[in-house]
Design a protein around this motif. Structure first.
Motif, short mmCIF file in Angstrom:
data_model
loop_
_atom_site.label_atom_id
_atom_site.label_comp_id
_atom_site.label_asym_id
_atom_site.label_seq_id
_atom_site.Cartn_x
_atom_site.Cartn_y
_atom_site.Cartn_z
N GLU A 231 26.65 -141.40 -51.69
CA GLU A 231 26.47 -142.77 -52.17
C GLU A 231 26.12 -143.73 -51.03
O GLU A 231 25.92 -144.92 -51.25
N GLY A 232 26.11 -143.23 -49.81
CA GLY A 232 25.78 -144.05 -48.65
C GLY A 232 26.96 -144.81 -48.07
O GLY A 232 26.78 -145.65 -47.19
N LYS A 233 28.18 -144.50 -48.54
CA LYS A 233 29.38 -145.17 -48.01
C LYS A 233 29.88 -144.42 -46.79
O LYS A 233 29.84 -143.19 -46.73
N ARG A 234 30.38 -145.18 -45.81
CA ARG A 234 30.93 -144.58 -44.59
C ARG A 234 32.20 -143.81 -44.93
O ARG A 234 33.03 -144.28 -45.71
N VAL A 235 32.33 -142.62 -44.34
CA VAL A 235 33.49 -141.79 -44.61
C VAL A 235 34.04 -141.18 -43.32
O VAL A 235 33.33 -141.01 -42.34
N GLU A 236 35.32 -140.89 -43.37
CA GLU A 236 36.01 -140.08 -42.37
C GLU A 236 36.78 -139.06 -43.18
O GLU A 236 37.63 -139.43 -44.00
N ILE A 237 36.46 -137.78 -43.01
CA ILE A 237 37.08 -136.75 -43.84
C ILE A 237 37.54 -135.59 -42.96
O ILE A 237 36.83 -135.15 -42.07
N TYR A 238 38.75 -135.09 -43.26
CA TYR A 238 39.30 -133.91 -42.60
C TYR A 238 39.25 -132.77 -43.61
O TYR A 238 39.64 -132.93 -44.76
N PHE A 239 38.78 -131.59 -43.17
CA PHE A 239 38.63 -130.44 -44.03
C PHE A 239 39.41 -129.25 -43.49
O PHE A 239 39.48 -129.05 -42.27
N ASP A 240 39.93 -128.41 -44.40
CA ASP A 240 40.53 -127.14 -44.03
C ASP A 240 39.42 -126.23 -43.50
O ASP A 240 38.36 -126.13 -44.11
N THR A 241 39.65 -125.57 -42.38
CA THR A 241 38.61 -124.76 -41.74
C THR A 241 38.32 -123.45 -42.47
O THR A 241 37.27 -122.85 -42.26
N GLN B 17 47.10 -132.80 -39.84
CA GLN B 17 47.33 -131.40 -39.49
C GLN B 17 46.83 -130.50 -40.62
O GLN B 17 47.05 -130.76 -41.78
N CYS B 18 46.15 -129.43 -40.25
CA CYS B 18 45.68 -128.42 -41.19
C CYS B 18 46.30 -127.09 -40.79
O CYS B 18 46.73 -126.91 -39.66
N GLN B 19 46.30 -126.15 -41.73
CA GLN B 19 46.81 -124.82 -41.43
C GLN B 19 45.93 -124.17 -40.37
O GLN B 19 44.71 -124.30 -40.41
N ASN B 20 46.55 -123.48 -39.45
CA ASN B 20 45.82 -122.79 -38.38
C ASN B 20 45.41 -121.41 -38.88
O ASN B 20 46.25 -120.54 -39.04
N HIS B 21 44.12 -121.22 -39.15
CA HIS B 21 43.61 -119.94 -39.63
C HIS B 21 43.02 -119.15 -38.46
O HIS B 21 42.44 -119.74 -37.54
N PRO B 22 43.10 -117.82 -38.50
CA PRO B 22 42.44 -117.02 -37.47
C PRO B 22 40.94 -117.32 -37.46
O PRO B 22 40.34 -117.61 -38.50
N ALA B 23 40.34 -117.24 -36.30
CA ALA B 23 38.91 -117.58 -36.15
C ALA B 23 38.03 -116.79 -37.11
O ALA B 23 37.06 -117.33 -37.65
N ALA B 24 38.36 -115.53 -37.36
CA ALA B 24 37.55 -114.70 -38.25
C ALA B 24 37.58 -115.19 -39.70
O ALA B 24 36.70 -114.86 -40.48
N GLU B 25 38.59 -115.99 -40.06
CA GLU B 25 38.72 -116.49 -41.43
C GLU B 25 38.13 -117.90 -41.59
O GLU B 25 38.03 -118.40 -42.70
N GLN B 26 37.76 -118.55 -40.50
CA GLN B 26 37.24 -119.91 -40.57
C GLN B 26 35.76 -119.92 -40.93
O GLN B 26 35.01 -119.02 -40.54
N ILE B 27 35.35 -120.94 -41.67
CA ILE B 27 33.93 -121.14 -41.93
C ILE B 27 33.30 -121.54 -40.61
O ILE B 27 33.78 -122.45 -39.94
N PRO B 28 32.23 -120.86 -40.19
CA PRO B 28 31.59 -121.25 -38.92
C PRO B 28 31.15 -122.72 -38.98
O PRO B 28 30.63 -123.17 -40.01
N PRO B 29 31.37 -123.47 -37.91
CA PRO B 29 31.06 -124.91 -37.92
C PRO B 29 29.62 -125.23 -38.35
O PRO B 29 29.41 -126.12 -39.16
N ALA B 30 28.64 -124.50 -37.84
CA ALA B 30 27.24 -124.79 -38.19
C ALA B 30 27.00 -124.56 -39.68
O ALA B 30 26.32 -125.35 -40.33
N LYS B 31 27.57 -123.48 -40.21
CA LYS B 31 27.40 -123.18 -41.64
C LYS B 31 28.06 -124.28 -42.49
O LYS B 31 27.50 -124.71 -43.50
#
Length: 90
Positions: free
Chosen positions: A69-79, A24-38
């Motif tokens: 480093e070429g290692k497989r990862v699964e990462i969750y980021f704050d939006t 679970q991550c904090q729910n930020h308003p859409a205007a405050e989120q980093i755009p997915p493509a960026k």
């Protein structure tokens, strides 16, 4: 020996367990989120190879891929901040 009800109960619990374990991550308003493509471009510039990118139901950006480093990862980021919330290197 286990009966059919016990086996079914065990299987049902095992199948539903991942739904409870979602990060679970904090729910930020859409205007405050980093755009997915960026954000994906930022990650690629840092050396990540992204196989899958999505926004989770838990309000995080999640990637599957490889780190620099070429290692497989699964990462969750704050939006909003782009900081990792949870990561697993395989």
């Amino acid at each position: 020996m286990l009966n059919n009800k016990a086996i079914f109960g065990f299987i049902a619990a095992a199948v539903t367990l991942p739904a409870f374990a979602e990060t679970q991550c904090q729910n930020h308003p859409a205007a405050e989120q980093i755009p997915p493509a960026k954000f994906q471009e930022q990650l690629k510039a840092e050396g990540y190879q992204i196989r899958t990118f999505k926004k989770t139901d838990g309000n995080c950006y999640e990637i599957y891929g490889k780190n620099k480093e070429g290692k497989r990862v699964e990462i969750y980021f704050d939006t909003k901040t782009g900081k990792p919330v949870k990561s697993e290197v395989k």
